[in-house]
Scaffold this active site. Structure first.
Site, short mmCIF file in Angstrom:
data_model
loop_
_atom_site.label_atom_id
_atom_site.label_comp_id
_atom_site.label_asym_id
_atom_site.label_seq_id
_atom_site.Cartn_x
_atom_site.Cartn_y
_atom_site.Cartn_z
N CYS A 78 15.69 -69.87 -37.78
CA CYS A 78 15.78 -71.32 -37.91
C CYS A 78 16.78 -71.82 -38.97
O CYS A 78 17.79 -72.43 -38.63
CB CYS A 78 14.40 -71.89 -38.18
SG CYS A 78 13.44 -70.94 -39.37
N HIS A 137 15.09 -78.10 -43.25
CA HIS A 137 15.18 -76.65 -43.37
C HIS A 137 16.43 -76.14 -44.07
O HIS A 137 16.76 -74.96 -43.99
CB HIS A 137 15.05 -75.99 -41.99
CG HIS A 137 14.00 -74.92 -41.97
ND1 HIS A 137 13.44 -74.37 -43.08
CD2 HIS A 137 13.39 -74.30 -40.93
CE1 HIS A 137 12.56 -73.47 -42.74
NE2 HIS A 137 12.49 -73.40 -41.45
#
Lengths: 483, 483
Positions: free
Chosen positions: A39, A102
């Protein structure tokens, strides 16, 4: 999500009518990749147009390790990196991120410090500590300040899988689009939902509606939401002025399958690996009146191309002072061109494989360690290709394992080293890899140091909510990345 | 061909535009099965509407063995079986088979003795002895008499893969359809091409045109031919009076992959096995003006249903003096109904598995023997599911292995025996299996005895061609079926 999770890509339940319709009205990319099988690095690559090994989203703590940005990570996106929203601002764009960021959670990494104007979402995915109040649950931000935390204020029922987050993200998206249309300002919306990430969730009205279980419920809700967003654009009359692209940041996490993990179709293994299942993604481009309906492209694409393509759409050029890996896909989408370019498959600091045309050469193979595998961590459940899905890091740099992805999309039958086909293909590939390695300037690795003290104990805004927690003393350590 | 070989089913090269268009104009069946993981029994089931264990296309020489009709097989389709073309004659249909028959090659098994009016093709597939003149090459028939043999008169270049057979079969089909339309007679055409069966072949103009190698070339030629047949029906103005169904007789033969074998998409293993990859098939129904365009059905279907459905279309009833396993799919195709029915997965004389709804219970598991596997015969290359893809015949009759094919289409995660879900699902399945077994009357097994003397040494018509060979003395033996 995985390549095999949409009806248009052959998922046998065919439960994604809106995404399938988006493909029928736009262009399906069958050979589209993410920049990393994990990710954070993929998202950093998407927003910088650069491989993680350049933008710093990797680790040198050990060889070829998957690293990301858990709560205790010290690093994040550097100010020296130029993000897509920062650049789009120059063309008058208003930029919003909804959902998962993120790229680091410390103040200097806040998305509004890197070009976004608005944010509704969280710095990390919605995982642990799952309401264990000894550690901070992930905060949810509106713009500069937190407005609550997952599990506490934004419920996710781990038992039933119920959570209404996708509906919140949907409403945010619809509202933002309406507002921008009303003010006649160009906008960039990064709709970074995470319902298909374990722990998988769906809203009540979608629970139990899929043949595929909870994971399928989550996919159906995402599909439904995308349909609503596209229809909203049409109803506002701006669909012909709005470029929409759907893709994912890594392959389906087979380690969570079958209840919390999706499908990579005919491809080998999943998330965490540099086999096709880890990095080949579903991808659909939509721009009515511009991209011809019903197109299917075999262009080798990458999430990093969305950086360059978006700049091109805004009439901007990518920065010239650094290596940009993304290419402009407009000639592909508008004129049906095919651009010759390689795909590099990195795991941490190592180039594991490269794809050139239909050939893919593995320079290193590894699924995960015997130790992890023995404890039940399996990135390739039910799949085992002798000498390919290895549980030790196997070096093939002098004689790469070569696959023809047309005849053998599942990477099950390496070509004979002695064949003429092998010789011819490797001649070309070797030159490309050599050039890539010779010119590569790795960025400063951001994912090496972890420190519990920098977790989300007291994010901005916590005082107003009475949600500040007391951090422990700082104790920076090398992060441990087991695979 | 396998479930994953068509673009509409997610094949990543998307090289079947005509079949994909056929699906867009008709109905895609995503849960359609063949009656057996092997050719001859499937074709016998297609034409009789009955499971091979009833119509005799199985062996009792050993437990759970795949058997078919090689040249030395003594058995074949019995006169007591009623074939679809025999029954259609009563409604005035003219019936033609083009291509592979595979229901026995001795005179009493000739297709024109079982209801067909015309034949262009061969009793077996186009394999060995590959022009070894010590043994008879497979004859090619026109109606009652042979007109040549494969490799001798009908060339297949094993080195390049070139053969123009699909073009011959296509022209035969177009001519037959034109003739029937001109004479205003209803017709049944069984277009049984075999280009995707190893040794795979394609015509010169298709060689090298696929990303998928020779196998893909063969698929492309079949796809192109089907497009031409459908357009021919439209041009003759009879498309709204003609029901067309496309499917295959077993999953892709992964043992021949990647050069001569196709894709079973996300499913486990391939031809020869009772896992999904062995028996779930691509399937498309087409009948413009009747079957709504763009339909997708999750009806559990089977090739045997084509028997009953075709009779229904002709206004006929299936025979009432015997068990018919096929069901009438017209309510599914015309009214979108779903009919509750199980799918039985047989291997030879053994019911290996059953599917009820989304659950599939394995009563026996076996890929092939350790002995064969050790010699390189692998029906599941790159796939290995512990306790599932077993190399010994494993009995699970007291505690079947249960899979949920919605969450786990790849049959990789058996449900826990202790779960409530297992208990509930097995309650229902057990009743269905019990009833099936209690009422089953096996037919006389036709695939037990082999005799070199009955090979195609001197088929009818060989004298005119000077192609009669002298058979050896009769020496009937039990056939050997290793898997």
């Amino acid at each position: 999500m995985g390549w095999g999770d949409l009806g248009a890509f052959g998922e046998p339940s065919k439960e994604t009518p809106n995404l399938d319709q988006m493909a029928a009205e736009g262009m399906l990319f069958l050979d589209f990749y993410t920049a990393n099988p994990l990710c954070s690095p993929s998202r950093a690559a998407l927003l910088t147009g650069r491989l993680p090994v350049r933008n710093g989203f990797y680790t040198t703590n050990a060889h070829a390790r998957n690293a990301y940005t858990p709560q205790d990570i010290v690093g994040g996106i550097q100010d020296s990196e130029l993000l897509l929203p920062e650049l789009l601002k120059k063309a008058g764009y208003i930029n919003k991120i909804i959902g998962k960021w993120h790229l680091g959670h410390r103040p200097q990494f806040h998305p509004l410090k890197h070009g976004f104007d608005e944010w509704f979402g969280s710095p990390n995915c919605h995982f642990g500590p799952y309401d264990n109040r000894e550690l901070p649950n992930i905060p949810v931000y509106r713009d500069w300040e937190m407005i609550g935390r997952y599990y506490e204020d934004f419920k996710i029922d781990l038992k039933t899988g119920e959570a209404n987050l996708t509906q919140l993200y949907l409403q945010e998206a619809l509202d933002f689009i309406s507002k921008q249309q009303a003010s006649q300002q160009p906008f960039f919306l990064y709709w970074a939902i995470d319902a298909t990430h374990a722990p998988v969730y769906a809203s009540k009205q979608f629970l139990g509606t899929s043949q595929r279980g909870l994971y399928g419920d989550a996919v159906r809700e995402i599909d439904d939401s995308i349909g609503k967003i596209l229809r909203h654009l049409q109803q506002l009359g701006i669909s012909e002025n709005t470029f929409v692209f759907f893709t994912s940041d890594n392959g389906a996490a087979l380690i969570s399958a079958p209840k919390q993990g999706g499908s990579n179709g005919p491809f080998l293994c999943g998330k965490q690996t540099t086999f096709e299942g880890g990095m080949r993604e579903p991808a659909i481009a939509w721009w009515p009146g511009h991209i011809p309906a019903g197109g299917v492209s075999h262009q080798l694409g990458n999430v990093m191309d969305l950086f360059t393509t978006s700049l091109s759409l805004a009439g901007l050029h990518p920065p010239s002072d650094r290596q940009i890996d993304g290419i402009d896909l407009l000639p592909v989408m508008l004129q049906g061109k095919l651009i010759d370019r390689p795909i590099f498959y990195y795991r941490g600091n190592e180039m594991m494989a490269v794809r050139v045309g239909l050939y893919k050469a593995h320079y290193w193979t590894w699924s995960n360690s015997w130790e992890e595998y023995g404890k039940g961590t399996d990135f390739c459940p039910g799949q085992s290709v002798s000498g390919v899905t290895t549980h030790t890091q196997e070096e093939h740099t002098y004689l790469p394992l070569l696959f023809h992805l047309g005849r053998d999309p599942g990477e099950k039958f390496p070509l004979s080293f002695a064949s003429e086909e092998y010789q011819l293909a490797m001649e070309r590939i070797t030159g490309i890899v050599q050039q890539h390695k010779d010119t590569l300037v790795p960025g400063e690795p951001q994912l090496n140091v972890c420190d519990k003290a920098i977790m989300n104990w007291s994010p901005p805004g916590c005082e107003k909510l009475g949600k500040c927690l007391k951090p422990p003393e700082s104790d920076p350590k090398k992060c441990s990345w087991p695979h």
